[in-house]
Write a protein that holds these residues in place. Structure first.
Motif, short mmCIF file in Angstrom:
data_model
loop_
_atom_site.label_atom_id
_atom_site.label_comp_id
_atom_site.label_asym_id
_atom_site.label_seq_id
_atom_site.Cartn_x
_atom_site.Cartn_y
_atom_site.Cartn_z
N PRO A 741 -11.85 -13.75 9.83
CA PRO A 741 -10.72 -13.30 9.01
C PRO A 741 -9.38 -13.88 9.46
CG PRO A 741 -11.20 -11.66 10.65
CD PRO A 741 -12.15 -12.78 10.92
N VAL A 742 -9.35 -14.61 10.61
CA VAL A 742 -8.07 -15.10 11.11
C VAL A 742 -8.17 -16.60 11.39
CG1 VAL A 742 -7.45 -12.89 12.15
CG2 VAL A 742 -8.62 -14.61 13.53
N ALA A 786 -4.31 -13.47 7.43
CA ALA A 786 -4.53 -13.49 5.99
C ALA A 786 -4.12 -12.18 5.34
CB ALA A 786 -5.98 -13.84 5.67
N ARG A 787 -2.92 -11.72 5.69
CA ARG A 787 -2.35 -10.52 5.06
C ARG A 787 -1.05 -10.88 4.37
NH1 ARG A 787 -4.62 -5.68 7.06
NH2 ARG A 787 -6.05 -6.00 8.83
N ASP A 788 -0.72 -10.09 3.31
CA ASP A 788 0.51 -10.33 2.60
C ASP A 788 1.66 -9.58 3.26
OD1 ASP A 788 0.24 -7.68 1.88
OD2 ASP A 788 -0.37 -8.10 -0.18
N GLN A 791 1.04 -6.14 4.44
CA GLN A 791 -0.08 -6.06 5.39
C GLN A 791 -1.41 -5.75 4.72
OE1 GLN A 791 0.18 -6.96 8.73
NE2 GLN A 791 2.11 -7.67 7.84
N GLN A 792 -1.49 -6.07 3.43
CA GLN A 792 -2.75 -5.93 2.72
C GLN A 792 -3.57 -7.22 2.86
OE1 GLN A 792 -3.73 -2.97 1.15
NE2 GLN A 792 -1.89 -2.27 2.25
N LYS A 793 -4.88 -7.07 3.04
CA LYS A 793 -5.72 -8.24 3.19
C LYS A 793 -5.76 -9.06 1.91
CE LYS A 793 -8.82 -6.26 6.68
NZ LYS A 793 -10.24 -5.92 7.01
N LEU A 816 -9.75 -19.35 2.89
CA LEU A 816 -10.23 -18.06 3.36
C LEU A 816 -11.57 -17.78 2.68
CD1 LEU A 816 -9.94 -15.34 4.83
CD2 LEU A 816 -8.53 -14.55 2.90
N LEU A 817 -12.63 -17.73 3.48
CA LEU A 817 -13.97 -17.47 2.96
C LEU A 817 -14.49 -16.16 3.54
CD1 LEU A 817 -15.64 -20.99 3.26
CD2 LEU A 817 -14.68 -19.93 1.22
N LYS A 818 -14.78 -15.18 2.68
CA LYS A 818 -15.31 -13.88 3.14
C LYS A 818 -16.76 -13.74 2.74
CE LYS A 818 -10.86 -11.50 3.03
NZ LYS A 818 -10.10 -10.33 2.50
#
Length: 818
Positions: A741-742, A786-788, A791-793, A816-818
């Motif tokens: 995620p980072v 990867a937060r706006d 602080q939302q993902k 960003l790949l989840k």
């Protein structure tokens, strides 16, 4: 005739060159198969110099018999043969076998004309397992060059030099090689087994004029392996030495060079490229290392090409041109070589293309300029490696050359890219003369009648003004292949529509692409709907991509990639009329008619339905154009807009994709592949300008190829990262990328000053800020989660990281790949 080789032999049979790497070859010209082992028997014979197995001797329930050569000492090798299936039963195959243990255990590479398929199978303890498969337009009664390559646990299968199947397997590590026919009457010829031990760096392709690998290691001859026979003669002072891989030549700046025969093709081609793998142990202020020279002896005014390291006795890479390629004498472009590269192996390249000269160091563009080209003139030149023969004593080689390749290069002036389904393809890029050449390889060259050359959308084009202006090509088997699928494509700019029909291309009684009162239409004989009605109005005096196709169940019209009309249709396309094919005119009631008025840039006819109305053309997002990447980097592209789509990926050293390192790699239902996943299968070279494209596919339906992207692979080590800039400017690194995620952004400032780093969505909205401040010179690191701003993902997707300093302004893509 068959040979197991223990001494150096050079023998050319078609495209196979036999040398000391050859383990075995048999052309069957001696009329027998002595030396072949047939453990299961079988009706194997030699007929007219071809190895044959007849179908008639076997019932449909029987008939897989092998004939092979070799033994357990054969480990890593390539086995190749020409194979033709003449007749077959359902499920009949032509087969190449390798790493044969006995009649019950081996690998096979086989193709079946009835299903247009290639399979890679493992036979173990008598049981078959298919491990890989691919589609290819195999037909009966046509010769195909089938090749299997084994390296360790990696297996590769080729048809006509196109890689189709790959697999990793550890069942068998050695064994012989041979032929087999499964429920088929098949012929085999030019059977050849070679080792995979010869070290190679540069890739030989159809544009190669000469390639010396200098792996002889002894003697006074350096062999040109391009097939053009520009073998070099070493002067007595040239020594053989250890190279980057294999051996190299070495000169000590004392009149040492390799004399090359006059390279006629280089004097005749419009553009060229020189690539060399060299090691100059140290810089000398008294020596200019001549890598390659073309010109006249003792005549400064006749210089054509001089490619050097140390031009003007400086630490530079240089290209000097004159005569054939540039106006003026001593017209030189140079670019610096860092001190750290002296004493190391490096690739140096020089390119001349349409008046633009470029220099490359380890695959990276380091210099570029433009020169005024002039007309060519006849002279008698000499070509040398290591000396420029203009009487300058200090222009000799003082170092090592491992490989040297000279190639012609062409502009990327083709919109369509060919494959085995192409029947004919004219680009009209000749720009002079009365012949339009078919570049598909099928030889359907067209004679031009009164049409004139003009600028096109891609290169040059032909302009037709109506009555009496056209081009035609004779009827040929490649234009009359029975099929229930067909695509005709063209890049056109119509001027007017003076009649009911305006034919772009017409094969009377078979198929045509035309305008019907300005509406693009397809005409087919033998199909229930013989033409495609639609309401799309073509735009006059504007280049547009018109494509029509028949899928077997419908006719469709595409304009600039968009479906504008379709009509239900069925039937097999009729080829009852053996007429010539015409461009710019039709044929009606025994007379030329339906004249086209306007410009035609390109036409391709294919025996496949190439377009799917629901498939969107992909676009490559990563790597960034021209960037330096490592093996852990991902290739990322946009999707097709359709669920469960597969993607076909190609990588080449040529922007035209005339040859490919990765010819056809399928990526199932995914828009991402890691470069190292490909490097595990393919030999992807380092420090080379690589071109990449991708297209979506669903069954036999394909999207257009994506716009070509390019990159340089500088390392296959997954632990390394790449810097976006190195040298005398600020440098930035984003890794890992893609991430979840980072990811970490590291940067180095060479001077104090303001730094702004922001993150934006693809629609231009700023979603985050990493830095916006004055900073002192030094090294910095920041982690982005990867937060706006709230602080939302953030969701998965592509984000743009914009970086701006006093010296640096660049946008990098983050995935960003989840």
């Amino acid at each position: 005739m068959k040979h197991i080789l223990f001494v150096f032999i050079v023998l050319s049979v078609l495209s196979v060159a036999f040398s000391d790497d050859t383990l075995f070859y048999d052309t069957f010209s001696d009329g027998n198969d002595n030396g072949w082992t047939k453990p299961e028997g079988g009706d194997w014979t030699v007929e007219n110099g071809e190895y044959c197995r007849s179908l008639g001797s076997y019932p449909s329930t029987d008939g897989h018999y092998i004939s092979y050569v070799g033994n357990s000492s054969w480990t890593d090798y390539s086995v190749q043969a020409r194979i033709k299936v003449i007749d077959d039963l359902p499920g009949g195959w032509g087969v190449l076998c390798f790493r044969i243990q006995n009649e019950s255990e081996y690998y096979i590479l086989m193709f079946e004309p009835s299903t247009h398929a290639m399979h890679l199978d493992v036979k173990k303890t008598g049981n078959w397992t298919m491990v890989a498969q691919a589609t290819y337009p195999f037909e009966k009664n046509i010769w195909y060059t089938i090749k299997a390559v084994v390296r360790g646990d990696s297996l590769f299968g080729y048809a006509d030099n196109q890689l189709l199947v790959t697999y990793k397997d550890t069942n068998f590590s050695n064994g012989g090689a041979g032929c087999a026919a499964w429920h088929s009457h098949s012929h085999f010829d030019n059977f050849c087994v070679t080792t995979n031990n010869r070290p190679e760096f540069f890739t030989l392709d159809t544009n190669t004029l000469a390639l010396w690998r200098f792996n002889e290691g002894t003697g006074d001859t350096a062999y040109d392996i391009s097939g053009n026979n520009y073998h070099g003669v070493l002067t007595p002072g040239v020594d053989w030495a250890t190279g980057f891989s294999g051996t190299s030549i070495y000169g000590d700046a004392n009149g040492d060079w390799v004399r090359i025969p006059n390279i006629t093709e280089l004097e005749q081609c419009d553009n060229f490229r020189i690539d060399a793998l060299v090691n100059i142990p140290s810089y000398s202020s008294s020596v200019t290392n001549t890598i390659f020279y073309l010109g006249q002896t003792m005549n400064f005014d006749s210089l054509v090409i001089a490619f050097t390291i140390g031009e003007g006795h400086s630490k530079v890479l240089g290209l000097e041109t004159g005569g054939l390629y540039a106006a003026g004498i001593s017209n030189t472009i140079t670019a610096p070589i860092p001190d750290s590269l002296f004493g190391t192996w490096m690739t140096v390249s020089a390119e001349y293309l349409n008046g633009i000269r470029k220099l490359f160091l380890n695959g990276v563009l380091i210099g570029q300029d433009s020169v005024a080209s002039i007309s060519k003139f006849p002279k008698t030149y000499v070509s040398n490696i290591g000396d420029d023969v203009r009487g300058v004593d200090s222009w000799y080689l003082n170092g090592y050359v491992d490989e040297l390749m000279i190639s012609r290069i062409t502009s990327s002036t083709s919109f369509f890219h060919d494959d085995a389904y192409t029947m004919t393809h004219w680009t009209f890029n000749e720009n002079s003369g009365d012949t339009a050449y078919d570049i598909s390889g099928n030889g359907n060259h067209a004679k031009i009648h009164a049409a004139s050359w003009c600028p096109g959308a891609f290169g040059s084009a032909l302009e037709f003004n109506g009555n009496g202006t056209y081009a035609d090509a004779p009827n040929a088997p490649s234009l009359c292949i029975a099929t229930n699928a067909l695509t005709i494509e063209a890049i056109v700019s119509p001027t007017s529509f003076s009649s009911e029909w305006s034919h772009i291309i017409d094969k009377p009684g078979t198929y045509a692409l035309s305008f019907h009162y300005g509406h693009p239409a397809m005409l087919l004989d033998g199909v229930s709907w013989w033409w495609t009605p639609n309401n799309y109005n073509a735009t006059a005096n504007q280049w547009q991509h018109i494509a029509v196709q028949y899928t077997g169940s419908k006719q469709q019209v595409f304009v600039n990639g968009n479906l504008v009309s379709e009509t239900a249709a069925s039937g097999l396309i009729s080829y009852g009329y053996q007429n010539e094919i015409r461009i710019g005119v039709g044929y009606n009631a025994g007379e030329y008619d339906h004249w086209f008025i306007g410009k035609i840039d390109e036409i391709r006819v294919s025996r496949i339905a190439r377009y799917a109305s629901t498939l969107q053309t992909p676009f490559i997002l990563l790597p960034e154009e021209g960037s330096e990447v490592i093996g852990a980097t991902a290739i990322v592209w946009t999707g097709s807009g359709m669920n469960n789509s597969n993607y076909e990926l190609q990588i080449s050293t040529m922007p035209s994709f005339s040859t490919s390192i990765v010819a056809s790699q399928t990526v199932p239902n995914d828009t991402t592949v890691i470069i190292n996943q490909l490097a595990d299968i393919y030999d992807i070279p380092l420090f080379t300008h690589l071109f990449i494209r991708v297209r979506a596919k669903n069954g036999l339906q394909y999207s257009q190829w994506s716009p070509t992207a390019s990159f340089y692979l500088i390392s296959k080590n997954p632990m390394q990262t790449e810097e976006s800039a190195v040298g005398e400017e600020d440098a930035f690194v984003l890794a890992p990328n893609p991430f979840n995620p980072v990811t970490t952004l590291s940067w180095t400032l060479l001077n104090n000053g303001p730094v702004f780093i922001g993150v934006f969505s693809l629609d231009g909205k700023m979603v985050g800020k990493i830095a916006d401040a004055n900073m002192k010179k030094g090294r910095y690191t920041a982690i982005w989660e990867a937060r706006d701003y709230n602080q939302q993902k953030l969701p998965s997707g592509i984000y743009l990281v914009k970086i701006r300093t006093q010296q640096f302004n660049r946008t990098m893509k983050a995935v960003l790949l989840k």
